[in-house]
Design a protein around this motif. Structure first.
Motif: not given
Length: 359
Positions: A35, A290, A293, A304, A306, A311-312, A323, A325, A329, A332, A345
Protein backbone atom coordinates in the motif's frame (compact mmCIF):
# COMPACT_ATOMS: atom_id res chain seq x y z
CA UNK A 1 -29.38 -3.96 18.16
CA UNK A 2 -28.48 -2.80 14.65
CA UNK A 3 -27.79 0.73 15.81
CA UNK A 4 -25.56 -0.55 18.61
CA UNK A 5 -23.54 -2.62 16.15
CA UNK A 6 -23.15 0.33 13.79
CA UNK A 7 -22.17 2.64 16.64
CA UNK A 8 -19.47 0.20 17.66
CA UNK A 9 -18.16 0.00 14.11
CA UNK A 10 -18.15 3.78 13.77
CA UNK A 11 -16.30 4.32 17.04
CA UNK A 12 -13.73 1.68 16.19
CA UNK A 13 -13.66 0.42 19.78
CA UNK A 14 -13.94 -3.26 19.10
CA UNK A 15 -10.76 -3.77 17.10
CA UNK A 16 -7.54 -1.94 17.76
CA UNK A 17 -5.47 -0.59 14.92
CA UNK A 18 -2.22 -2.49 14.51
CA UNK A 19 1.01 -0.77 13.44
CA UNK A 20 1.82 -0.62 9.76
CA UNK A 21 4.43 -3.31 9.17
CA UNK A 22 4.30 -4.33 5.50
CA UNK A 23 4.73 -8.01 4.74
CA UNK A 24 4.82 -8.16 0.98
CA UNK A 25 2.90 -10.90 -0.80
CA UNK A 26 4.70 -12.25 -3.82
CA UNK A 27 2.56 -13.27 -6.78
CA UNK A 28 3.18 -14.80 -10.15
CA UNK A 29 6.51 -13.77 -11.76
CA UNK A 30 7.63 -12.17 -8.50
CA UNK A 31 4.91 -9.49 -8.36
CA UNK A 32 4.67 -7.84 -4.91
CA UNK A 33 1.68 -6.06 -3.37
CA UNK A 34 2.03 -3.08 -0.99
CA UNK A 35 0.00 0.00 0.00
CA UNK A 36 1.22 3.50 -0.91
CA UNK A 37 -0.33 5.89 1.62
CA UNK A 38 -1.90 9.10 0.28
CA UNK A 39 -2.41 11.57 3.17
CA UNK A 40 -5.77 13.33 3.07
CA UNK A 41 -5.36 15.78 5.95
CA UNK A 42 -8.64 14.48 7.39
CA UNK A 43 -9.43 12.64 10.63
CA UNK A 44 -12.70 11.14 9.35
CA UNK A 45 -13.28 7.41 9.04
CA UNK A 46 -13.77 6.66 5.37
CA UNK A 47 -15.82 3.48 4.91
CA UNK A 48 -17.25 4.82 1.66
CA UNK A 49 -14.80 4.50 -1.24
CA UNK A 50 -15.17 4.80 -5.01
CA UNK A 51 -12.28 4.12 -7.36
CA UNK A 52 -12.68 5.58 -10.85
CA UNK A 53 -9.12 4.80 -11.97
CA UNK A 54 -5.57 5.15 -10.65
CA UNK A 55 -5.88 8.95 -10.64
CA UNK A 56 -9.48 9.63 -9.62
CA UNK A 57 -11.07 8.40 -6.38
CA UNK A 58 -13.76 9.52 -3.96
CA UNK A 59 -14.07 8.76 -0.23
CA UNK A 60 -17.03 9.35 2.08
CA UNK A 61 -17.23 8.97 5.83
CA UNK A 62 -18.03 10.30 9.25
CA UNK A 63 -19.25 13.84 9.98
CA UNK A 64 -20.74 14.09 6.49
CA UNK A 65 -17.33 14.35 4.84
CA UNK A 66 -16.65 13.59 1.15
CA UNK A 67 -13.23 14.02 -0.46
CA UNK A 68 -12.08 13.68 -4.07
CA UNK A 69 -8.67 13.36 -5.74
CA UNK A 70 -7.91 13.89 -9.41
CA UNK A 71 -4.15 13.29 -9.31
CA UNK A 72 -3.64 9.90 -7.70
CA UNK A 73 -3.94 11.13 -4.13
CA UNK A 74 -1.35 13.92 -4.20
CA UNK A 75 -4.08 16.45 -3.50
CA UNK A 76 -7.57 16.05 -2.01
CA UNK A 77 -10.56 18.36 -2.33
CA UNK A 78 -13.24 18.58 0.33
CA UNK A 79 -16.45 18.30 -1.71
CA UNK A 80 -18.80 17.47 1.16
CA UNK A 81 -22.52 18.23 0.89
CA UNK A 82 -22.95 21.45 2.88
CA UNK A 83 -24.62 21.37 6.28
CA UNK A 84 -24.74 17.58 6.55
CA UNK A 85 -23.44 15.89 9.73
CA UNK A 86 -24.60 12.50 8.52
CA UNK A 87 -22.72 9.21 8.61
CA UNK A 88 -21.75 8.44 5.03
CA UNK A 89 -20.95 4.77 4.46
CA UNK A 90 -20.95 4.34 0.69
CA UNK A 91 -20.06 6.36 -2.39
CA UNK A 92 -20.32 5.32 -6.04
CA UNK A 93 -18.62 7.50 -8.66
CA UNK A 94 -18.94 7.24 -12.42
CA UNK A 95 -16.17 9.75 -13.21
CA UNK A 96 -14.59 12.86 -11.74
CA UNK A 97 -17.88 14.79 -11.85
CA UNK A 98 -20.72 12.35 -11.13
CA UNK A 99 -21.09 10.58 -7.79
CA UNK A 100 -23.76 9.28 -5.41
CA UNK A 101 -23.31 8.99 -1.63
CA UNK A 102 -25.33 7.05 0.95
CA UNK A 103 -25.89 8.13 4.54
CA UNK A 104 -26.91 5.38 6.95
CA UNK A 105 -29.17 5.24 9.99
CA UNK A 106 -32.67 4.38 11.09
CA UNK A 107 -35.59 6.02 9.37
CA UNK A 108 -34.88 9.35 7.74
CA UNK A 109 -31.18 9.21 8.59
CA UNK A 110 -30.83 6.89 5.58
CA UNK A 111 -30.48 9.28 2.63
CA UNK A 112 -28.91 9.45 -0.81
CA UNK A 113 -27.27 12.50 -2.37
CA UNK A 114 -26.05 13.06 -5.94
CA UNK A 115 -23.65 15.46 -7.62
CA UNK A 116 -23.06 16.10 -11.32
CA UNK A 117 -20.36 18.77 -11.00
CA UNK A 118 -17.63 17.24 -8.89
CA UNK A 119 -19.26 18.05 -5.55
CA UNK A 120 -19.84 21.76 -6.09
CA UNK A 121 -23.55 21.10 -5.70
CA UNK A 122 -25.44 18.16 -4.21
CA UNK A 123 -29.10 17.18 -4.40
CA UNK A 124 -30.83 14.91 -1.93
CA UNK A 125 -32.54 12.33 -4.15
CA UNK A 126 -33.80 9.79 -1.62
CA UNK A 127 -34.88 9.78 2.02
CA UNK A 128 -36.01 6.58 3.70
CA UNK A 129 -39.64 6.80 4.82
CA UNK A 130 -39.73 3.52 6.79
CA UNK A 131 -39.09 4.12 10.52
CA UNK A 132 -37.47 0.68 10.86
CA UNK A 133 -35.58 0.84 7.56
CA UNK A 134 -31.80 1.09 7.62
CA UNK A 135 -29.94 1.39 4.31
CA UNK A 136 -26.49 -0.23 4.32
CA UNK A 137 -24.96 0.02 0.84
CA UNK A 138 -25.61 0.69 -2.84
CA UNK A 139 -24.08 -0.08 -6.22
CA UNK A 140 -24.63 0.51 -9.94
CA UNK A 141 -24.63 -1.82 -12.94
CA UNK A 142 -23.79 1.14 -15.19
CA UNK A 143 -24.13 4.92 -15.14
CA UNK A 144 -27.93 4.70 -14.93
CA UNK A 145 -29.12 1.51 -13.20
CA UNK A 146 -28.45 1.03 -9.50
CA UNK A 147 -29.78 -0.52 -6.30
CA UNK A 148 -29.66 0.41 -2.61
CA UNK A 149 -30.17 -2.15 0.17
CA UNK A 150 -32.02 -1.73 3.46
CA UNK A 151 -32.21 -4.14 6.39
CA UNK A 152 -35.53 -5.99 6.66
CA UNK A 153 -38.75 -4.02 6.86
CA UNK A 154 -41.78 -6.12 7.79
CA UNK A 155 -39.72 -9.28 7.56
CA UNK A 156 -38.04 -8.70 4.18
CA UNK A 157 -34.95 -6.86 2.95
CA UNK A 158 -35.94 -3.70 1.12
CA UNK A 159 -34.52 -2.50 -2.20
CA UNK A 160 -34.62 0.98 -3.72
CA UNK A 161 -33.84 1.19 -7.44
CA UNK A 162 -32.81 3.94 -9.84
CA UNK A 163 -32.72 3.99 -13.64
CA UNK A 164 -31.50 7.57 -14.08
CA UNK A 165 -28.12 7.54 -12.40
CA UNK A 166 -29.45 8.24 -8.92
CA UNK A 167 -31.59 11.27 -9.76
CA UNK A 168 -34.64 9.42 -8.45
CA UNK A 169 -35.27 6.19 -6.53
CA UNK A 170 -38.22 3.86 -6.19
CA UNK A 171 -38.67 1.32 -3.39
CA UNK A 172 -39.33 -2.08 -4.96
CA UNK A 173 -42.20 -4.38 -4.08
CA UNK A 174 -41.34 -7.04 -1.53
CA UNK A 175 -43.19 -9.74 -3.49
CA UNK A 176 -40.02 -10.96 -5.18
CA UNK A 177 -37.89 -10.92 -2.02
CA UNK A 178 -37.50 -14.08 0.12
CA UNK A 179 -38.31 -13.69 3.81
CA UNK A 180 -35.49 -12.68 6.13
CA UNK A 181 -34.31 -14.98 8.89
CA UNK A 182 -34.82 -13.95 12.52
CA UNK A 183 -32.08 -11.46 13.39
CA UNK A 184 -30.75 -11.27 9.82
CA UNK A 185 -29.33 -7.99 8.52
CA UNK A 186 -26.58 -6.56 6.29
CA UNK A 187 -23.35 -4.89 7.37
CA UNK A 188 -22.73 -1.22 6.57
CA UNK A 189 -18.98 -1.75 6.86
CA UNK A 190 -17.44 -1.00 3.47
CA UNK A 191 -20.13 -0.32 0.87
CA UNK A 192 -19.75 -3.84 -0.52
CA UNK A 193 -22.56 -5.74 1.19
CA UNK A 194 -24.34 -5.24 -2.16
CA UNK A 195 -22.49 -5.44 -5.49
CA UNK A 196 -23.81 -5.09 -9.04
CA UNK A 197 -22.63 -7.00 -12.10
CA UNK A 198 -23.17 -6.90 -15.84
CA UNK A 199 -26.66 -6.44 -17.23
CA UNK A 200 -29.15 -6.26 -14.36
CA UNK A 201 -27.45 -8.73 -12.02
CA UNK A 202 -26.64 -7.97 -8.38
CA UNK A 203 -25.87 -9.78 -5.15
CA UNK A 204 -26.13 -8.87 -1.47
CA UNK A 205 -24.85 -10.64 1.63
CA UNK A 206 -26.08 -10.96 5.20
CA UNK A 207 -25.23 -11.99 8.74
CA UNK A 208 -26.85 -11.98 12.15
CA UNK A 209 -29.15 -14.92 11.46
CA UNK A 210 -28.74 -18.67 11.84
CA UNK A 211 -26.60 -18.75 8.68
CA UNK A 212 -25.16 -16.01 6.48
CA UNK A 213 -26.80 -15.87 3.07
CA UNK A 214 -26.25 -14.43 -0.40
CA UNK A 215 -29.20 -13.04 -2.39
CA UNK A 216 -28.97 -12.61 -6.16
CA UNK A 217 -31.08 -10.96 -8.85
CA UNK A 218 -30.87 -10.99 -12.65
CA UNK A 219 -33.65 -8.47 -13.30
CA UNK A 220 -32.60 -5.31 -11.52
CA UNK A 221 -33.94 -6.22 -8.09
CA UNK A 222 -37.50 -7.15 -8.97
CA UNK A 223 -37.03 -10.78 -7.88
CA UNK A 224 -34.34 -12.48 -5.81
CA UNK A 225 -33.10 -15.99 -5.08
CA UNK A 226 -31.11 -16.82 -1.96
CA UNK A 227 -28.39 -19.32 -1.06
CA UNK A 228 -27.02 -20.37 2.32
CA UNK A 229 -23.33 -19.80 2.96
CA UNK A 230 -20.92 -22.15 4.79
CA UNK A 231 -19.38 -19.15 6.56
CA UNK A 232 -20.05 -18.40 10.24
CA UNK A 233 -22.88 -16.18 11.42
CA UNK A 234 -23.76 -14.56 14.72
CA UNK A 235 -24.90 -11.37 16.42
CA UNK A 236 -21.88 -9.51 14.98
CA UNK A 237 -20.74 -12.04 12.40
CA UNK A 238 -21.46 -13.01 8.83
CA UNK A 239 -20.54 -11.89 5.32
CA UNK A 240 -19.34 -8.29 5.30
CA UNK A 241 -18.23 -8.00 1.69
CA UNK A 242 -18.76 -9.51 -1.75
CA UNK A 243 -16.67 -9.08 -4.88
CA UNK A 244 -17.13 -10.59 -8.35
CA UNK A 245 -14.67 -10.66 -11.26
CA UNK A 246 -17.39 -11.74 -13.73
CA UNK A 247 -20.88 -13.22 -13.68
CA UNK A 248 -19.82 -16.54 -12.15
CA UNK A 249 -16.62 -16.08 -10.11
CA UNK A 250 -16.74 -14.21 -6.81
CA UNK A 251 -15.55 -14.11 -3.21
CA UNK A 252 -17.13 -13.41 0.17
CA UNK A 253 -15.23 -12.29 3.28
CA UNK A 254 -16.25 -11.44 6.83
CA UNK A 255 -15.78 -12.70 10.34
CA UNK A 256 -16.84 -11.43 13.76
CA UNK A 257 -16.06 -7.83 14.63
CA UNK A 258 -17.65 -8.09 18.07
CA UNK A 259 -15.14 -10.30 19.89
CA UNK A 260 -11.46 -10.67 19.10
CA UNK A 261 -11.76 -10.11 15.40
CA UNK A 262 -10.64 -13.67 14.75
CA UNK A 263 -11.71 -15.08 11.41
CA UNK A 264 -13.61 -18.35 11.87
CA UNK A 265 -15.19 -19.69 8.69
CA UNK A 266 -14.79 -16.19 7.33
CA UNK A 267 -14.04 -16.58 3.61
CA UNK A 268 -15.66 -18.43 0.72
CA UNK A 269 -15.81 -18.37 -3.06
CA UNK A 270 -18.27 -19.18 -5.82
CA UNK A 271 -17.82 -20.49 -9.36
CA UNK A 272 -21.51 -20.53 -10.31
CA UNK A 273 -22.63 -16.94 -9.90
CA UNK A 274 -23.43 -17.17 -6.19
CA UNK A 275 -25.77 -20.14 -6.37
CA UNK A 276 -23.38 -22.09 -4.13
CA UNK A 277 -20.35 -21.21 -2.02
CA UNK A 278 -17.24 -23.17 -1.01
CA UNK A 279 -15.61 -22.47 2.35
CA UNK A 280 -11.93 -21.53 2.37
CA UNK A 281 -10.05 -23.80 4.84
CA UNK A 282 -8.80 -22.04 7.97
CA UNK A 283 -5.13 -22.49 7.03
CA UNK A 284 -5.71 -20.71 3.70
CA UNK A 285 -8.16 -18.02 4.83
CA UNK A 286 -7.51 -14.55 6.28
CA UNK A 287 -6.69 -14.92 9.97
CA UNK A 288 -8.71 -11.91 11.09
CA UNK A 289 -12.04 -10.25 10.33
CA UNK A 290 -12.15 -8.57 6.92
CA UNK A 291 -14.68 -5.88 6.03
CA UNK A 292 -13.96 -5.18 2.35
CA UNK A 293 -12.89 -6.96 -0.82
CA UNK A 294 -12.26 -6.17 -4.47
CA UNK A 295 -11.19 -7.87 -7.70
CA UNK A 296 -7.92 -6.54 -9.12
CA UNK A 297 -8.87 -5.63 -12.73
CA UNK A 298 -5.46 -6.10 -14.37
CA UNK A 299 -5.27 -9.71 -13.15
CA UNK A 300 -6.81 -13.04 -14.10
CA UNK A 301 -8.00 -14.13 -10.65
CA UNK A 302 -6.58 -11.77 -7.99
CA UNK A 303 -8.65 -10.37 -5.13
CA UNK A 304 -7.69 -8.10 -2.23
CA UNK A 305 -9.42 -8.13 1.17
CA UNK A 306 -8.98 -5.55 3.94
CA UNK A 307 -9.91 -5.02 7.57
CA UNK A 308 -8.81 -3.23 10.74
CA UNK A 309 -5.87 -5.61 11.24
CA UNK A 310 -4.50 -5.84 7.73
CA UNK A 311 -4.83 -6.73 4.07
CA UNK A 312 -4.71 -10.05 2.24
CA UNK A 313 -4.33 -11.00 -1.40
CA UNK A 314 -5.66 -14.07 -3.19
CA UNK A 315 -4.04 -15.01 -6.48
CA UNK A 316 -6.33 -17.97 -7.20
CA UNK A 317 -9.87 -16.61 -7.19
CA UNK A 318 -10.32 -16.65 -3.42
CA UNK A 319 -9.24 -20.24 -2.74
CA UNK A 320 -6.27 -19.12 -0.61
CA UNK A 321 -5.15 -15.84 0.93
CA UNK A 322 -1.82 -14.32 2.02
CA UNK A 323 -1.49 -11.27 4.29
CA UNK A 324 0.73 -8.53 2.84
CA UNK A 325 0.09 -5.60 5.20
CA UNK A 326 -1.20 -5.10 8.74
CA UNK A 327 -2.34 -1.49 8.62
CA UNK A 328 -5.96 -0.40 9.18
CA UNK A 329 -8.36 -0.30 6.23
CA UNK A 330 -12.16 -0.62 6.12
CA UNK A 331 -12.71 -0.57 2.37
CA UNK A 332 -11.01 -1.46 -0.88
CA UNK A 333 -12.14 -0.70 -4.43
CA UNK A 334 -10.56 -1.23 -7.86
CA UNK A 335 -11.51 0.26 -11.23
CA UNK A 336 -10.20 1.37 -14.58
CA UNK A 337 -8.69 -0.32 -17.61
CA UNK A 338 -5.18 -0.80 -18.90
CA UNK A 339 -2.59 1.63 -17.59
CA UNK A 340 -5.36 3.70 -15.94
CA UNK A 341 -6.51 0.86 -13.65
CA UNK A 342 -6.02 1.34 -9.94
CA UNK A 343 -6.96 -0.06 -6.51
CA UNK A 344 -7.61 2.12 -3.47
CA UNK A 345 -8.05 1.44 0.25
CA UNK A 346 -9.58 3.66 2.95
CA UNK A 347 -10.11 3.58 6.70
CA UNK A 348 -10.12 5.57 9.91
CA UNK A 349 -8.18 8.75 10.77
CA UNK A 350 -8.44 9.87 7.16
CA UNK A 351 -6.38 6.91 6.00
CA UNK A 352 -6.31 6.36 2.21
CA UNK A 353 -3.81 4.46 0.07
CA UNK A 354 -3.33 3.21 -3.45
CA UNK A 355 -2.25 -0.36 -4.16
CA UNK A 356 1.29 -0.61 -5.47
CA UNK A 357 2.33 -3.60 -7.54
CA UNK A 358 6.04 -4.12 -8.12
CA UNK A 359 8.86 -6.65 -8.15
Amino acid sequence: MKTLRIAALAAGVLLAMSPLVPAQAVGQHGVKYTWDLKPTGSTAQFRGLAAVNKDVAWVAGSAGQVLRTLDGGRHWQNVSPPGQALLFRDVEAFDAQHAVVLAIGLGEDSRIFRTADGGKHWAETFRNAEPTGFYDCLDFNNSRDGLALSDPVNGKFQIAATSDGGKSWKVQSGKGMPAALPGEFAFAASGTCLVAGAGRTAWFATGGGAVPRVFRTVNGGRTWKVSDSPMASGEAAGIFSLSFRNQVHGVAVGGDFGTTGDAVKAASYTTDGGRSWKLVPADKAPKKYRSGSAFVPWSAATFVAVGPTGSDVSLDGGRSWTQFDDGYFDSVECAGHGYKAGCWGSGKDGRVARLSVGR
